[in-house]
Design an enzyme around this catalytic site. Structure first.
Site, PDB file in Angstrom:
ATOM      1  N   ASN A  79       4.928   8.412   5.106  1.00 41.66           N
ATOM      2  CA  ASN A  79       6.555   7.410   5.983  1.00 41.66           C
ATOM      3  C   ASN A  79       7.004   6.335   5.432  1.00 41.66           C
ATOM      4  O   ASN A  79       5.783   5.849   4.011  1.00 41.66           O
ATOM      5  CB  ASN A  79       6.561   6.879   7.624  1.00 41.66           C
ATOM      6  CG  ASN A  79       6.274   8.024   7.980  1.00 41.66           C
ATOM      7  OD1 ASN A  79       6.938   8.410   8.964  1.00 41.66           O
ATOM      8  ND2 ASN A  79       5.007   8.524   9.020  1.00 41.66           N
ATOM      9  N   HIS A 109     -10.912  -0.460 -11.260  1.00 46.39           N
ATOM     10  CA  HIS A 109     -11.185  -0.440 -11.940  1.00 46.39           C
ATOM     11  C   HIS A 109     -12.462  -0.630 -12.663  1.00 46.39           C
ATOM     12  O   HIS A 109     -13.772  -0.925 -11.973  1.00 46.39           O
ATOM     13  CB  HIS A 109     -10.745  -1.725 -12.530  1.00 46.39           C
ATOM     14  CG  HIS A 109      -9.179  -1.957 -12.593  1.00 46.39           C
ATOM     15  ND1 HIS A 109      -8.132  -1.844 -12.997  1.00 46.39           N
ATOM     16  CD2 HIS A 109      -8.053  -2.035 -11.916  1.00 46.39           C
ATOM     17  CE1 HIS A 109      -6.761  -1.466 -13.266  1.00 46.39           C
ATOM     18  NE2 HIS A 109      -6.546  -2.001 -11.969  1.00 46.39           N
ATOM     19  N   ALA A 156      -5.030   1.939  12.057  1.00 46.71           N
ATOM     20  CA  ALA A 156      -3.884   0.427  11.958  1.00 46.71           C
ATOM     21  C   ALA A 156      -4.948  -0.208  11.261  1.00 46.71           C
ATOM     22  O   ALA A 156      -5.658  -1.521  11.792  1.00 46.71           O
ATOM     23  CB  ALA A 156      -3.303  -0.297  13.053  1.00 46.71           C
ATOM     24  N   LYS A 176     -15.023   1.028  10.182  1.00 47.91           N
ATOM     25  CA  LYS A 176     -16.977   0.994  11.018  1.00 47.91           C
ATOM     26  C   LYS A 176     -16.447   2.029  12.078  1.00 47.91           C
ATOM     27  O   LYS A 176     -15.372   2.658  12.701  1.00 47.91           O
ATOM     28  CB  LYS A 176     -16.854   0.431  11.689  1.00 47.91           C
ATOM     29  CG  LYS A 176     -17.490  -0.350  11.114  1.00 47.91           C
ATOM     30  CD  LYS A 176     -18.425  -1.732  10.965  1.00 47.91           C
ATOM     31  CE  LYS A 176     -18.971  -2.458  10.597  1.00 47.91           C
ATOM     32  NZ  LYS A 176     -19.039  -3.860   9.057  1.00 47.91           N
TER      33      LYS A 176
END
Length: 187
Positions: A79, A109, A156, A176
């Protein structure tokens, strides 16, 4: 009726020609998949991008190989404003739903010398695997080295930095385990 058939054939042909011309080498998109003209799909370096059948790539989403391999299975959706990078490799199974503003980045990194500029420090790339039938809810961040098991839900806003068991619901920062998804008996 004949006009409708001709128009549909012309639109399909134009869509296939557009995909071949616009996306270039190393990018394979199944003809049944929808890719918005406002989506960015770019292959850089020796990378490969493969998008399976009946997928939907919505406006303002980005799929960028950065020299890695990105494989998206069948019946998936990406989306708006979602990003997939490919440095360490990303494999997404079939039936995966990736909601808006989600980010999948298989690279980190390397921080070794504080006197060295960060962009010169190099990358550590382990890759990301998302198995079949997974829902990545809005605003998720999936980090390098994560495997998301089949049938899982990522809540979310979650930051997923560890692998997720099949059939799990995870959420939070860092993500979690919340609970397992109940299996329904079919009659």
């Amino acid at each position: 009726m004949i006009r409708k058939i001709r128009r549909k054939a012309r639109l399909t042909l134009n869509s296939i020609v557009y995909k071949i011309r616009f996306f270039g080498k190393g990018i394979k998109i199944h003809p049944s998949s929808y890719v918005s003209r406002k989506a960015a799909i770019r292959n850089t370096g020796a990378g490969v991008i493969t998008i399976g059948a009946d997928c939907e790539i919505h406006p303002y989403s980005m799929i960028l190989s950065y020299g890695g391999e990105i494989i998206i299975g069948d019946n998936c959706s990406l989306n708006s404003f979602s990003i997939i990078y490919g440095q360490g490799g990303v494999k997404i199974g079939s039936g995966v739903r990736i909601a808006c503003q989600s980010v999948i980045i298989p690279a980190n990194h390397v921080i070794s010398d504080t006197n060295e500029p960060l962009y010169k420090s190099g990358l550590d790339c382990r890759g990301i695997l998302i198995e079949d039938n997974v829902w990545v809810a809005s605003g998720c961040r999936i980090l390098d080295g994560v495997n998301v098991g089949r049938g899982s839900i990522l809540a979310a806003g979650s930051v997923v930095n560890k692998s997720v068991e099949s059939g799990s619901i995870v959420g939070g920062v860092p993500a979690k385990h919340i609970k397992y998804i109940k299996k329904h008996n079919s009659f």
